[in-house]
Scaffold this motif. Structure first.
Motif, PDB file in Angstrom:
ATOM      1  N   UNK A 153      21.952  10.847 -24.462  1.00 18.65           N
ATOM      2  CA  UNK A 153      22.819  11.939 -24.055  1.00 18.65           C
ATOM      3  C   UNK A 153      23.714  11.507 -22.907  1.00 18.65           C
ATOM      4  N   UNK A 154      24.269  12.488 -22.207  1.00 14.86           N
ATOM      5  CA  UNK A 154      25.256  12.207 -21.176  1.00 14.86           C
ATOM      6  C   UNK A 154      24.634  11.568 -19.937  1.00 14.86           C
ATOM      7  N   UNK A 155      25.452  10.812 -19.250  1.00 15.50           N
ATOM      8  CA  UNK A 155      25.042  10.180 -18.007  1.00 15.50           C
ATOM      9  C   UNK A 155      24.630  11.234 -16.977  1.00 15.50           C
ATOM     10  N   UNK A 156      23.529  10.987 -16.297  1.00 16.07           N
ATOM     11  CA  UNK A 156      23.016  11.841 -15.208  1.00 16.07           C
ATOM     12  C   UNK A 156      22.581  13.227 -15.658  1.00 16.07           C
ATOM     13  N   UNK A 157      22.284  13.375 -16.955  1.00 19.19           N
ATOM     14  CA  UNK A 157      21.776  14.660 -17.460  1.00 19.19           C
ATOM     15  C   UNK A 157      20.263  14.686 -17.247  1.00 19.19           C
ATOM     16  N   UNK A 158      19.804  15.597 -16.375  1.00 15.62           N
ATOM     17  CA  UNK A 158      18.380  15.590 -16.044  1.00 15.62           C
ATOM     18  C   UNK A 158      17.495  16.116 -17.169  1.00 15.62           C
ATOM     19  N   UNK A 159      18.115  16.589 -18.256  1.00 13.81           N
ATOM     20  CA  UNK A 159      17.324  17.017 -19.419  1.00 13.81           C
ATOM     21  C   UNK A 159      16.917  15.839 -20.288  1.00 13.81           C
ATOM     22  N   UNK A 160      17.314  14.625 -19.925  1.00  9.85           N
ATOM     23  CA  UNK A 160      17.060  13.439 -20.734  1.00  9.85           C
ATOM     24  C   UNK A 160      17.785  13.520 -22.075  1.00  9.85           C
ATOM     25  N   UNK A 161      19.037  13.926 -22.020  1.00  6.03           N
ATOM     26  CA  UNK A 161      19.869  13.806 -23.205  1.00  6.03           C
ATOM     27  C   UNK A 161      19.874  14.967 -24.159  1.00  6.03           C
ATOM     28  N   UNK A 162      19.887  16.194 -23.663  1.00  2.91           N
ATOM     29  CA  UNK A 162      19.973  17.337 -24.569  1.00  2.91           C
ATOM     30  C   UNK A 162      21.220  17.247 -25.435  1.00  2.91           C
ATOM     31  N   UNK A 163      21.033  17.552 -26.708  1.00  4.36           N
ATOM     32  CA  UNK A 163      22.120  17.392 -27.660  1.00  4.36           C
ATOM     33  C   UNK A 163      23.209  18.447 -27.493  1.00  4.36           C
ATOM     34  N   UNK A 164      22.898  19.588 -26.866  1.00  2.00           N
ATOM     35  CA  UNK A 164      23.933  20.620 -26.762  1.00  2.00           C
ATOM     36  C   UNK A 164      25.004  20.277 -25.731  1.00  2.00           C
ATOM     37  N   UNK A 165      24.884  19.137 -25.061  1.00  2.00           N
ATOM     38  CA  UNK A 165      25.963  18.604 -24.242  1.00  2.00           C
ATOM     39  C   UNK A 165      26.736  17.499 -24.961  1.00  2.00           C
ATOM     40  N   UNK A 166      26.256  17.110 -26.147  1.00  4.17           N
ATOM     41  CA  UNK A 166      26.779  15.931 -26.833  1.00  4.17           C
ATOM     42  C   UNK A 166      27.329  16.229 -28.218  1.00  4.17           C
ATOM     43  N   UNK A 167      26.631  17.014 -29.018  1.00  7.60           N
ATOM     44  CA  UNK A 167      27.033  17.241 -30.409  1.00  7.60           C
ATOM     45  C   UNK A 167      26.618  18.642 -30.837  1.00  7.60           C
ATOM     46  N   UNK A 168      27.536  19.331 -31.521  1.00  7.73           N
ATOM     47  CA  UNK A 168      27.257  20.699 -31.977  1.00  7.73           C
ATOM     48  C   UNK A 168      27.750  20.873 -33.410  1.00  7.73           C
ATOM     49  N   UNK A 169      26.947  21.565 -34.202  1.00 10.87           N
ATOM     50  CA  UNK A 169      27.414  21.922 -35.541  1.00 10.87           C
ATOM     51  C   UNK A 169      28.417  23.068 -35.446  1.00 10.87           C
ATOM     52  N   UNK A 170      29.491  22.950 -36.228  1.00 14.34           N
ATOM     53  CA  UNK A 170      30.519  23.997 -36.285  1.00 14.34           C
ATOM     54  C   UNK A 170      30.741  24.457 -37.727  1.00 14.34           C
ATOM     55  N   UNK A 171      29.860  24.075 -38.604  1.00 14.30           N
ATOM     56  CA  UNK A 171      29.878  24.469 -40.002  1.00 14.30           C
ATOM     57  C   UNK A 171      28.767  23.721 -40.702  1.00 14.30           C
ATOM     58  N   UNK A 172      28.481  24.075 -41.948  1.00 18.32           N
ATOM     59  CA  UNK A 172      27.441  23.373 -42.683  1.00 18.32           C
ATOM     60  C   UNK A 172      27.821  21.907 -42.851  1.00 18.32           C
ATOM     61  N   UNK A 173      26.943  21.025 -42.371  1.00 19.80           N
ATOM     62  CA  UNK A 173      27.144  19.579 -42.445  1.00 19.80           C
ATOM     63  C   UNK A 173      28.398  19.124 -41.696  1.00 19.80           C
ATOM     64  N   UNK A 174      28.842  19.909 -40.719  1.00 22.09           N
ATOM     65  CA  UNK A 174      30.075  19.605 -39.979  1.00 22.09           C
ATOM     66  C   UNK A 174      29.744  19.524 -38.500  1.00 22.09           C
TER      67      UNK A 174
END
Length: 324
Positions: free
Chosen positions: A191-212
């Motif tokens: 995940x993102x640099x200095x994210x204390x969650x150890x790389x939560x995906x909701x700061x990096x990648x989000x679905x905006x449609x089925x398989x998108x």
């Protein structure tokens, strides 16, 4: 058979939003953070066109402040918690309306705060939802799904030895399938640099449609350019449709430290999508890109600088109750 949680763009009955409640945690950022949370709640409410907003306060003082800040745009409830990150400590509701309550260990033992370990169960019971408890550690911000049984996560978080040290990747995949109906898992790396969650995906990648899947594209001198590049390569290799999205680039704290600022921490409500902005060159581009992806919703860009001092933003402090 477990029905996976509906995607975030599906209709919601309500949303829980954590309200800053502990002065000793927020210090001089307490009142500005409360202002930002109230503005977020009002944007989601959207003059009655959005879902019901439930502001969760930890005590009577915070509840009074929440009512004063939000007025009639939110219902205020009191449930003791450690801090406002209800995406991680709140329940995850599946496609049948059942709440799933996972163990929580303060993001790998970093922040052990009273009330966080059972606030999810209490919130679900308050709404008269059936609750299923699970013995392994999982935070809601660590996963995102498209409603079809596909979810995305990061190896940095879900395979971190500070969460479930005895679980292999295959074990985690089996548990995601058995407990939440996620039968396909897209594994990103860090995940993102200095994210204390150890790389939560909701700061990096989000679905905006089925398989998108939405993933940022690095700006010049972007501290996360390798992270975005690796995530995009993995997504392409998985067969999902990849959509690139602006990045705020290098955002610094008042102490000149790089902070894990991301436009990806937006919340998709019934009427409005609320995206954190940072006074960066790409702020308007991020708003425009989301508006193009969700033409039926208003996209609102709001500053969340003071919420970010606690480590997260709008998606981190919210957890939706799907309309089923």
């Amino acid at each position: 058979m477990i029905l996976p949680p509906p995607p975030e763009w599906a209709s919601h009955d309500a949303v829980w939003i954590g309200f800053p409640s502990h002065p000793e945690l927020w210090l001089e950022d307490l009142e500005p953070a409360r202002d930002e949370v109230a503005a977020f709640a009002k944007a989601v409410h959207a003059d009655g066109r959005g879902e019901q907003v439930i502001l969760v306060a930890a005590d009577e003082e915070a509840a009074a402040a929440a009512r004063e800040h939000a007025g009639d745009t939110a219902r205020v409830v009191i449930e003791p918690f450690g801090d406002i990150w209800l995406r991680d400590t709140g329940p995850i509701i599946d496609g049948a309306g059942r709440a799933h309550d996972f163990r929580f260990n303060g993001w790998g033992g970093k922040y052990d705060l009273e009330g966080d370990s059972d606030v999810g169960r209490r919130l679900a019971e308050r709404e008269q939802l059936g609750v299923e408890a699970h013995r392994w550690i999982l935070e809601g911000g660590a996963i995102d799904g498209d409603g079809t049984g596909l979810c995305v996560t990061t190896e940095q978080c879900l395979l971190n030895p500070n969460r479930n040290p005895n679980l292999s990747k295959a074990d985690v995949e089996a548990l995601l399938a058995a407990d939440l109906g996620y039968t396909r898992v897209l594994w990103l790396g860090d995940g993102l640099l200095n994210d204390h969650t150890d790389g939560h995906v909701d700061n990096l990648a989000r679905f905006v449609g089925e398989n998108r899947l939405l993933i940022p594209e690095a700006t010049e001198n972007d501290p996360n350019w390798r992270v975005y590049q690796d995530a995009a390569e993995r997504a392409r290799g998985s067969g999902v449709e990849l959509v690139r999205f602006p990045s705020p680039g290098r955002v610094l704290s008042p102490e000149e430290e790089i902070v894990p600022a991301s436009y990806m921490n937006f919340y998709i409500g019934n009427a409005a999508i609320v995206v954190p902005i940072y006074g960066q060159e790409n702020d308007e581009a991020a708003i425009a890109a989301l508006a193009a992806l969700f033409p039926g919703r208003q996209v609102v860009g709001q500053r969340a600088d003071h919420i970010l001092t606690g480590g997260g933003s709008f998606h981190c402090i919210s957890q939706q109750l799907p309309r089923l």
